[in-house]
Design an enzyme around this catalytic site. Structure first.
Site, PDB file in Angstrom:
ATOM      1  N   HIS A  99      22.720  39.539  47.956  1.00  0.00           N
ATOM      2  CA  HIS A  99      21.807  40.795  47.558  1.00  0.00           C
ATOM      3  C   HIS A  99      21.765  41.968  46.672  1.00  0.00           C
ATOM      4  CE1 HIS A  99      20.360  38.337  51.530  1.00  0.00           C
ATOM      5  NE2 HIS A  99      19.179  39.136  51.872  1.00  0.00           N
TER       6      HIS A  99
ATOM      7  N   HIS B 129      27.157  42.614  55.256  1.00  0.00           N
ATOM      8  CA  HIS B 129      28.675  42.628  54.663  1.00  0.00           C
ATOM      9  C   HIS B 129      29.844  43.581  54.591  1.00  0.00           C
ATOM     10  CE1 HIS B 129      27.176  38.987  52.073  1.00  0.00           C
ATOM     11  NE2 HIS B 129      26.370  39.510  52.331  1.00  0.00           N
TER      12      HIS B 129
ATOM     13  N   ASP C 207      32.650  43.534  49.307  1.00  0.00           N
ATOM     14  CA  ASP C 207      31.650  42.353  49.040  1.00  0.00           C
ATOM     15  C   ASP C 207      30.494  42.672  47.901  1.00  0.00           C
ATOM     16  OD1 ASP C 207      33.097  40.813  50.568  1.00  0.00           O
ATOM     17  OD2 ASP C 207      31.226  40.606  52.198  1.00  0.00           O
TER      18      ASP C 207
END
Length: 424
Positions: free
Chosen positions: A289, A332, A336
């Site tokens: 994302h 996350h 990340d």
């Protein structure tokens, strides 16, 4: 040799011209009346010509008195700086390396530079601009196939790592300086995906109206595809524990390859978005994302219309908001998100630095083809920085359909003529 001992041969590098070659260039571009002023009175050679500015032409000691000639000469000199690669191709075809001043576009753009003086954008030639930024539909299709295949590979790897996600009872969430201090916002991930959807709509709108949309599609596909291909490797190598105990990651989809393919297709069809029912675990290093948010932000900032000066600020806000809500949802780890932002932004900047660099393009060697084969394939016919010019897409579609019709009609006429000859 021309009259007066002037050489008709112009080197593709204007900086090495002598005064005679400058005189020849002035005559070819319609400035013959200034030959004596430039070459005899002021001893202007190629290096001096390349350093001339509009102020030099207007002020003493040159003091040109025709405003139109001053403007056209300024544009012609700028073209010596900006169109070297184009000039090389024209020389290879046996044409004059530079175009007469009266053929230069008159709708050039003016902006105020840091020094406060008016600076002119490169004046592209109406006949050559298409060759500088060719649509190359086949390459665009190849780039689309590339990102489509990479997206499915990524979905398949996500299905695999979902099966390998560590049990939270045995492997609790790792310590994280952000997650340990930010309370969980359950709907945060949906807000992050809403930011993705808004920026995706903005980017699609830019592509629809941008004059060189095919170049932009190839670049966005190449950069995003490469980021996700790298992500496949990182998340397959190491399986991290889930970042939050609230995540339901115990469900397995079966161990057969067919079950994994079904799960992968579900992820691929839903673009990995939780708002359409896609749920995955284990794909933590690094955040997909964040890759999409960052890539959309950088592409919109690079290629949006200049008059929409507020748009880059808005996309940066969406980018940062999206990252915050990814972390606030505890979907996350911080590393990340950081790695995803760094890799995506660096890849975008490196790609565009190479694409916009005339030095790299003019001195290309085997090392560039070895290290960046996809870049060379997609960019070898694109000359210079892509200008942000926009057009009515319906007119472009009409012109495209007209070209197809004319091509088909010519083919039919050719076939009919050949058949009639055979009958005779």
């Amino acid at each position: 040799m021309a009259k007066g001992g002037e050489s008709d041969t112009l080197s593709s590098n204007p900086a090495v011209w002598n005064s005679s070659q400058v005189a020849s260039w002035l005559k070819r571009n319609g400035f013959g009346r200034y030959v004596e002023t430039f070459t005899v009175q002021h001893k202007i050679d190629g290096a001096a010509l390349m350093s001339l500015t509009e102020e030099d032409l207007k002020q003493p000691p040159m003091s040109l008195d025709v405003l139109g000639d001053i403007k056209r000469l300024t544009l012609a000199i700028i073209s010596l700086h900006t169109d070297k690669s184009l000039a090389n191709r024209r020389l290879a075809n046996g044409d004059s390396p530079f175009v007469p001043a009266h053929q230069l576009q008159t709708n050039h753009k003016i902006y105020r530079g840091d020094s406060g003086r008016d600076t002119y954008s490169p004046p592209p030639l109406s006949d050559d601009i298409v060759h500088r930024f060719p649509p190359e539909y086949f390459k665009t299709i190849v780039s689309t196939l590339y990102i489509t295949v990479v997206a499915f590979i990524s979905a398949f790897v996500m299905a695999i790592v979902h099966e390998r996600v560590p049990d939270t009872a045995t492997y609790p969430p790792l310590p994280d300086i952000v997650l340990d201090n930010v309370p969980i916002i359950p709907f945060g991930f949906h807000i992050a995906e809403l930011c993705v959807i808004i920026m995706a709509f903005m980017w699609i709108t830019i592509l629809v109206f941008h004059k060189y949309r095919m170049v932009l599609i190839r670049r966005s596909n190449a950069i995003a595809g490469t980021c996700f291909l790298l992500r496949c490797a990182t998340m397959f190598m190491t399986s991290l524990s889930v970042p939050g105990t609230h995540l339901q990651c115990s469900a397995k989809f079966g161990g057969t390859v067919w079950n994994k393919l079904e799960h992968a297709f579900h992820i691929w069809a839903g673009c990995g978005m939780s708002v359409v029912g896609v749920q995955t675990c284990g794909d933590y290093m690094f955040s997909g994302h964040t890759v999409v948010l960052t890539a959309l932000n950088f592409f919109i900032t690079e290629y949006c219309p200049q008059r929409l000066y507020f748009l880059p600020q808005f996309t940066w806000i969406l980018n940062l908001f999206g990252i915050f809500f990814i972390l606030a949802a505890h979907e996350h780890y911080s590393i990340d998100v950081f790695v995803a932002f760094y890799i995506t932004s660096r890849l975008f900047l490196y790609y565009h630095s190479l694409a916009n660099s005339q030095i790299v393009r003019e001195h290309r060697d085997k090392r560039i083809s070895t290290w960046f084969p996809m870049f060379v394939y997609f960019e070898n016919n694109v000359v210079g920085t892509v200008p942000n010019e926009f057009e009515n897409p319906f007119i472009a579609i009409r012109d495209w359909c007209s070209r197809i019709f004319n091509y088909t009609n010519n083919k039919i006429q050719t076939v009919n003529i050949n058949n009639s000859k055979k009958k005779r």
